[in-house]
Design a protein around this motif. Structure first.
Motif, PDB file in Angstrom:
ATOM      1  N   HIS A  53       0.839  -1.209   0.000  1.00 54.92           N
ATOM      2  CA  HIS A  53       0.000   0.000   0.000  1.00 54.92           C
ATOM      3  C   HIS A  53       0.870   1.252   0.000  1.00 54.92           C
ATOM      4  O   HIS A  53       0.587   2.220  -0.703  1.00 54.92           O
ATOM      5  CB  HIS A  53      -0.943   0.013   1.195  1.00 54.92           C
ATOM      6  CG  HIS A  53      -2.078  -0.944   1.081  1.00 54.92           C
ATOM      7  ND1 HIS A  53      -3.121  -0.768   0.214  1.00 54.92           N
ATOM      8  CD2 HIS A  53      -2.313  -2.115   1.729  1.00 54.92           C
ATOM      9  CE1 HIS A  53      -3.965  -1.779   0.327  1.00 54.92           C
ATOM     10  NE2 HIS A  53      -3.498  -2.602   1.235  1.00 54.92           N
ATOM     11  N   ASP A  54       1.931   1.230   0.794  1.00 54.51           N
ATOM     12  CA  ASP A  54       2.800   2.397   0.895  1.00 54.51           C
ATOM     13  C   ASP A  54       3.528   2.690  -0.413  1.00 54.51           C
ATOM     14  O   ASP A  54       3.954   3.829  -0.640  1.00 54.51           O
ATOM     15  CB  ASP A  54       3.801   2.225   2.034  1.00 54.51           C
ATOM     16  CG  ASP A  54       3.178   2.437   3.398  1.00 54.51           C
ATOM     17  OD1 ASP A  54       2.042   2.960   3.456  1.00 54.51           O
ATOM     18  OD2 ASP A  54       3.824   2.085   4.400  1.00 54.51           O
ATOM     19  N   ARG A 100      -3.461   8.208   0.534  1.00 54.55           N
ATOM     20  CA  ARG A 100      -4.458   7.228   0.063  1.00 54.55           C
ATOM     21  C   ARG A 100      -5.851   7.631   0.539  1.00 54.55           C
ATOM     22  O   ARG A 100      -6.816   7.569  -0.221  1.00 54.55           O
ATOM     23  CB  ARG A 100      -4.091   5.825   0.544  1.00 54.55           C
ATOM     24  CG  ARG A 100      -2.804   5.305  -0.061  1.00 54.55           C
ATOM     25  CD  ARG A 100      -2.558   3.834   0.206  1.00 54.55           C
ATOM     26  NE  ARG A 100      -2.778   3.403   1.559  1.00 54.55           N
ATOM     27  CZ  ARG A 100      -1.827   3.218   2.475  1.00 54.55           C
ATOM     28  NH1 ARG A 100      -0.562   3.467   2.188  1.00 54.55           N
ATOM     29  NH2 ARG A 100      -2.125   2.797   3.685  1.00 54.55           N
ATOM     30  N   HIS A 150     -11.991   3.334  -4.265  1.00 57.69           N
ATOM     31  CA  HIS A 150     -10.741   2.988  -3.605  1.00 57.69           C
ATOM     32  C   HIS A 150      -9.702   3.993  -4.055  1.00 57.69           C
ATOM     33  O   HIS A 150      -9.941   4.761  -4.991  1.00 57.69           O
ATOM     34  CB  HIS A 150     -10.363   1.562  -4.072  1.00 57.69           C
ATOM     35  CG  HIS A 150      -9.313   0.914  -3.253  1.00 57.69           C
ATOM     36  ND1 HIS A 150      -7.982   0.961  -3.605  1.00 57.69           N
ATOM     37  CD2 HIS A 150      -9.384   0.184  -2.119  1.00 57.69           C
ATOM     38  CE1 HIS A 150      -7.276   0.278  -2.712  1.00 57.69           C
ATOM     39  NE2 HIS A 150      -8.102  -0.203  -1.801  1.00 57.69           N
TER      40      HIS A 150
END
Length: 109
Positions: free
Chosen positions: A11-12, A20, A89
């Protein structure tokens, strides 16, 4: 813990948590605004984090969800209160939103 660390690292790679989160909120606001541009005069559009809801007093949400699914656009209908639920998202693109709005417009015509 190794799997959790790997997931956070993945994710990072896209951006830190705040970036995000801001992207999710922006995508939800963009989708909500685009939904309001459709000819749905009695529609209610609510945006909460990454969830956007659309309800209309005379449009069957389940029928719309099934029509969109036939176009490979996956949304969920909720029976009570009857409405469509859209989930965005941080990976959602403007093109994804355009495709959804286009498909919804075709289903409503």
């Amino acid at each position: 813990y190794g799997a959790a660390e790997a997931a956070v690292a993945a994710h990072d790679e896209f951006g830190k948590a705040l970036f995000r989160w801001e992207r999710i909120k922006s995508n939800a606001e963009t989708l909500a605004g685009r939904l309001k541009s459709l000819p749905l005069t009695d529609a209610e559009v609510l945006a909460h984090s990454g969830l956007v809801f659309l309800s209309h007093p005379t449009i069957n949400a389940h029928r719309l969800a099934m029509g969109l699914e036939a176009r490979n656009i996956l949304v969920r209908s909720i029976p009570f209160p009857e409405r469509l639920r859209f989930c965005v998202h941080y990976l959602t693109t403007v093109e994804d939103i355009d495709r959804l709005i286009d498909g919804l417009g075709k289903e409503l015509s």
